[in-house]
Design an enzyme around this catalytic site. Structure first.
Site, short mmCIF file in Angstrom:
data_model
loop_
_atom_site.label_atom_id
_atom_site.label_comp_id
_atom_site.label_asym_id
_atom_site.label_seq_id
_atom_site.Cartn_x
_atom_site.Cartn_y
_atom_site.Cartn_z
N GLN A 1 0.82 -1.20 0.00
CA GLN A 1 0.00 0.00 0.00
C GLN A 1 0.86 1.26 0.00
O GLN A 1 0.33 2.35 -0.14
CB GLN A 1 -0.92 0.02 1.23
N ARG B 1 -8.49 -0.70 8.29
CA ARG B 1 -9.55 0.19 7.81
C ARG B 1 -9.84 1.25 8.87
O ARG B 1 -10.99 1.44 9.29
CB ARG B 1 -10.80 -0.61 7.46
N GLU C 1 -13.03 4.62 5.75
CA GLU C 1 -12.99 3.86 7.00
C GLU C 1 -14.06 4.25 7.99
O GLU C 1 -14.21 3.62 9.03
CB GLU C 1 -11.59 4.05 7.62
#
Lengths: 784, 291
Positions: A221, A368, A738
């Site tokens: 990521q 998240r 999120e």
């Protein structure tokens, strides 16, 4: 539900995701799709013990198996000073164990072989002489005197304590508690969960022995940060490292850290001179990679009898596993957990946090979640409900009475956050209206007379995200800005390159929409490129809901730079002064003479064919965006559940979500994010946990034990929105990916507790299994 | 999936399958639906040297009723759970099985997995074992030395073990027809679709003139094997299905369970769910009879 936006421009338009064609057609390009000539395959041998001394490793039989090229052990790595590596929180973590194993599933050796079957066969031939040691499973016991020392490898480490960190004002908080009529306490454990992306981790490491260039394809990521970490750890010159994150099948924070598999594959490729592929299996992912949560929290809320909040005191112990490996800003030991005052005007707060080593997998990542805001939001929303019961006030009224009012923004919280904007009552009111709250309360009372139970749970969530202002936020010293490069080609088409890396968030569409909105080039004409460190500007990556707040802002800003240059070119082409031009999306025209205009496409062509004398040719630029503050999205979630009084079984009957993330670029994508977040919130509240037995054996290392909800269980969601733009973001956006994961678990738990609150139940720990509900009812029956 | 090496054989006749089994009895595992075997091989918990895939063997896909005598249902070894789920025959005449079929794991597993395979796997959390115990079914096993019919009550020998010999192939399960004025259901507590049962309860009741003539109660997930709650069954026979009789049977069924505490719930909780579910299942039977 998406509001159809008919305004000009590209914001607020639910255009279909540009990236989906290739995913739907099975033509994505994931790690497993990458195959290089002469490529080898790696498999990892993992420890069966949670804590054991390694007296020796005999790999001779494995090495002799035909097809095996090498067996890599910690001892071999130690010769190259690669047996240990730094974590993103400045701790150390073993690449392959040398002295001891410290959790079940720890990486002990790797086989490099001609194919994966042989690699797995060879794992069974490696003989490791383990001497089992007592496992430390409970983080409280870990801090007891005489607890077995887990990190005896670290100089000066004499116990299992990792950090002690405080926020807020202890004295002011003590005074608030002294003045309080009432103190309400919630003791709870936010269980260890796992992001469990559908694609596990993996890499293809290709170190070319002739050029010394290392090309590492990996599920990351944050490819740029990883490149820098690799340069620092391996001592490779950074220009010789190219990290490429191809399509990623979900990350949720799990794919931020550096894992041993990446490092060993790279080291093996370096030593052998051939590409090495490592594809993690599901058990490997669940048992060893970044978990989330695992906070033991005690919250105390000081109130007056009429329901005014005076202060909040929180003690939290974090079960970190054997290494402190949170991916989070360096200065903040428990991430943004001190946002725990939530949506409330809390005069005083004091947050005390400690971290403990245990014999469990290292972590924890922000699943998240913007750096531990999930745990914070859960705690305060559970406290508010408990307080409402104790005071005999409706939970809605208690919230309303204590919300930070719209006219108080920017609002400085007791723990030091400056909330940028909000309208909490607006979101709450809309949610109450849509859920028909007052009717629900009447129905609940009626049903109770028949012995039927329903419960109504509310969470009014505020989170802080979009790290971050570089003065406060860095990871290993690298400031948390982000970046965008934009090049408009002569034909008016464009490529936008970003330092972030999406894993399903829709960047290829939404960021094209941002540029489209700023420049008037249609999204279909804009290629969004991410993930290749050679060909994108430096950035910190995609996690913690930071892409739109930071990289999205950079995209808008770079587009504006190009628009400024376009204006000069338009003035040249139209032979007028810049001041005589006006912009509407896609073209400059002469004030008062709208027929005389140049489109952005005509201007782009001119930038390469007819640019003004003295001006650089081309139409491209870069912007590194350092946000002035975090953004503060908020939401109210209302969950209605039915509970079976005899068995404790429960199911959601209705879920209403009102989210306010400021301006929505692509409402359809935003709603997809919210639905995904609500599903994960439901999963955590209802069924998910990774537990350990007393020997440290992991229960939750496959999808039979670690449960993912399917469409069968997942409730229907009714989505609504309010819009309070961020005052400091260039296009008024806040992060949203999120919000629902952060906020909704408390709503689900509050709902179940609400159904049985009249019996005296005040708390049920997550996951709220039917058994846990039943036990909670039995417990109050016993005392009642 | 990266299992240990194995040899793969795909016989095309029953005789061939049985002789392969006779020859390789100790090293071979039979593959039908593969929904338990393949995950075990993937995790290398099982590493059979040989797989005998019976999917190409004809004559094992029958799902039909033999009407001779009291009548019985024949379920061939290759009948998938999805076929049971969709069967009108089950819906009209075998209500306990019709209720259980859609609760077996998830739709993907049901498309492949078989009832006979589930019995042979003998997972104490498997649903079909309890159903067969409640209905007093049997397993037909064949080998090169002949055929035997093994009652469900003596088929299970503990967790993941049965009395089936390693040279025997379970070719069919048989379930006696419940007859008129019969009712049954299967109730299952699971954490999510596709999870194994926390508790499963199979009930089957036949009545004549309001009096129970036969009762079957099977329990899933609450012991080292599927349990037949014999005391509870006997307590019902000869009585009317009154609330009191039902409560007594439910208590006896709970007493017959031997649950263990685990992540699915405490032993006390599971025992209580047995009690509640047996009572609910029997009440449904009572209501159906009344209707």
């Amino acid at each position: 539900m998406a509001v159809t936006d008919t305004s000009p421009g590209w914001l607020g338009k639910s255009i279909k995701r540009k990236e989906d064609d290739r995913f739907i057609a099975g033509r994505g390009n994931y790690i497993e799709d990458i195959n290089l000539p002469a490529m080898l395959h790696m498999a990892i041998l993992r420890s069966p013990y949670a804590h054991a001394r390694i007296n020796g490793i005999d790999a001779s039989a494995a090495s002799a198996l035909p097809g095996v090229v090498a067996v890599v052990t910690g001892e071999l790595l130690a010769q190259h000073k690669l047996a240990w590596m730094p974590t993103l929180s400045g701790d150390t973590q073993a690449v392959l164990a040398t002295d001891k194993v410290r959790f079940q599933g720890q990486e002990v050796a790797c086989v490099i072989a001609e194919d994966r079957y042989v690699a797995h066969d060879a794992l069974e031939l490696i003989e490791v002489d383990y001497e089992p040691l007592p496992a430390v499973v409970d983080p409280f016991a870990a801090l007891d005197d005489g607890a077995p020392l887990i990190r005896d490898d670290k100089d000066g480490q004499t116990d299992n304590r990792i950090y002690h960190w405080e926020a807020g004002d202890a004295e002011a908080t003590e005074r608030a508690f002294a003045e309080a009529d009432r103190v309400v306490t919630v003791n709870t454990h936010y269980p260890r969960s796992h992001p469990a992306p559908l694609e596990c981790c993996g890499c293809v490491a290709d170190v070319n022995p002739a050029s010394s260039r290392a090309t590492i394809y990996m599920t990351s990521q944050a490819p740029h940060a990883i490149r820098t970490v690799f340069a620092l750890v391996a001592g490779l010159p950074e220009q010789n490292i190219q990290v490429i994150s191809p399509d990623i099948g979900g990350g949720f924070g799990n794919k931020v850290p550096v894992y041993p598999g990446y490092v060993v594959a790279t080291a093996a490729s370096l030593l052998i001179g051939r590409p090495v592929k490592w594809i993690e299996d599901r058990t490997g992912n669940l048992i060893s990679t970044g978990f989330a949560r695992d906070f033991h929290m005690k919250g105390e809320l000081a109130l007056t009898n009429d329901g005014r909040m005076l202060g909040l005191r929180v003690k939290m112990l974090s079960d970190q596993g054997y290494a402190y490996a949170d991916a989070q800003p360096s200065k903040l030991k428990a991430g943004l957990f001190h946002i725990v005052t939530g949506s409330y005007d809390m005069p005083a707060a004091h947050v005390i946090t400690d971290g403990a080593y245990t014999n469990k997998a290292p972590g924890g990542v922000a699943y998240r979640c913007s750096f531990r805001v999930t745990e914070a939001s859960f705690l305060i929303e559970r406290l508010v409900q408990s307080a409402a019961y104790d005071l005999g006030i409706d939970p809605v009224e208690l919230r309303r009475k204590n919300f930070i009012r719209s006219d108080q923004f920017p609002y400085t919280s007791a723990t030091g956050f400056v909330y940028d904007s909000g309208d909490y009552e607006g979101a709450l009111d809309l949610a109450l209206e849509k859920a028909r709250y007052s009717e629900l309360r009447a129905e609940q009372a009626e049903l109770r007379k028949e012995g039927k139970l329903i419960g109504i749970g509310i969470a009014s969530m505020t989170e802080a995200l979009g790290a971050g202002p570089s003065r406060d936020y860095d990871i290993l010293g690298i400031k948390m800005f982000d970046s965008a490069e934009l090049r408009v080609h002569p034909t008016g088409k464009a490529i936008l390159k970003l330092g972030v890396r999406h894993q399903g968030q829709g960047h290829e569409t939404t960021f094209a929409q941002i540029v489209a909105h700023e420049l008037g080039i249609p999204p279909d004409d804009i290629l969004v490129h991410e993930g290749d460190t050679d060909n994108t500007p430096y950035g910190l990556g995609t996690y913690a809901s930071r892409s739109t707040p930071v990289a999205g802002a950079a995209a808008a800003m770079v587009a504006r730079k190009l628009r400024d240059k376009s204006k000069k070119i338009a003035a040249h082409l139209l032979e007028v002064a810049e001041e005589d031009l006006e912009w509407e999306i896609g073209k400059f025209s002469v004030k008062g003479a709208p027929d005389r205009s140049k489109t952005i496409q005509e201007i782009a062509f001119a930038a390469y064919t007819d640019h003004p004398p003295g001006m650089e040719a081309g139409l491209e630029g870069a912007h590194y965006y350092d946000p002035p503050n975090l953004t503060f999205p908020f939401a109210t979630y209302i969950v209605v559940v039915e509970v079976d009084a005899e068995t404790g079984e429960w199911k959601p009957r209705q879920v209403v979500a009102v989210d306010d993330c400021g301006v929505r670029i692509n409402p359809m994508i935003v709603e997809g994010q919210i639905m995904g977040g609500l599903t994960e919130g439901f999963a955590m509240s209802a069924m998910q946990q990774i537990t350990f037995d007393e020997d440290g054996n992991c229960i939750g290392a496959n999808f039979m034990d670690y449960l993912l909800p399917t469409a069968w269980e997942t409730p229907h969601f009714d989505l609504y929105e309010t819009c309070t733009p961020s005052p400091h973001h260039p296009i008024g956006c806040k992060g949203v990916g999120e919000s629902a994961t952060v906020g909704s678990p408390a709503a689900f738990v509050n709902a179940v507790v609400d159904a049985v609150a009249h019996l005296g139940v005040r708390d049920v720990d997550m996951p709220v299994t039917s058994g846990a509900v039943w036990e909670a009812i039995q417990a109050v029956k016993g005392t009642g | 999936m990266f299992p240990s090496q194995f040899e793969y054989l795909a016989p095309t006749t029953l005789e061939e399958a049985l002789s392969l089994l006779a020859e390789h009895a100790e090293d071979a595992k039979v593959l039908a639906g593969g929904q338990s075997l393949i995950p075990l091989m993937k995790l290398r918990f099982a590493a059979p040297a040989m797989i005998i895939d019976i999917n190409g063997v004809p004559g094992l896909s029958h799902l039909q009723e033999d009407r001779r005598g009291r009548g019985y249902l024949r379920v061939g070894a290759l009948v998938r759970n999805a076929a049971l789920e969709r069967s009108e025959l089950l819906k009209s005449r075998y209500p306990t099985m019709a209720a259980a079929a859609p609760l077996i794991s998830d739709p993907l597993v049901r498309n492949q997995g078989t009832l006979v395979g589930s019995l042979v796997h003998a997972d104490p959390q498997g649903d079909w074992g309890s159903v067969l115990l409640a209905l007093e079914g049997e397993v037909v096993a064949k080998s090169t030395s002949g055929e035997r019919r093994i009652p469900a009550t003596s088929f299970f020998d503990g967790p993941f073990t049965t009395v089936l010999r390693s040279d025997e192939l379970a070719v069919e399960a048989r379930v006696p027809a419940p007859g008129p004025r019969s009712f049954g259901t299967y109730l299952k507590l699971e954490r999510k679709v596709g999870d194994f049962a926390t508790v499963g309860v199979a009930v089957s009741v036949s009545t004549e003139r309001g009096v129970v003539t036969r009762a079957g109660i099977g329990l899933t997930g609450v012991g080292p094997a599927n349990i037949k709650a014999v005391d509870a069954e006997q307590a019902l026979v000869g009585h009317r299905l009154t609330g009191k009789a039902i409560q007594q049977a439910a208590h006896l069924a709970a007493a017959a369970s031997e649950p263990r505490s685990d992540v699915r719930g405490s032993a006390d909780y599971k025992r209580e769910v047995v009690r509640v579910y047996v009572a609910r299942g029997l009440h449904q039977a009572f209501d159906a009879k009344a209707a």
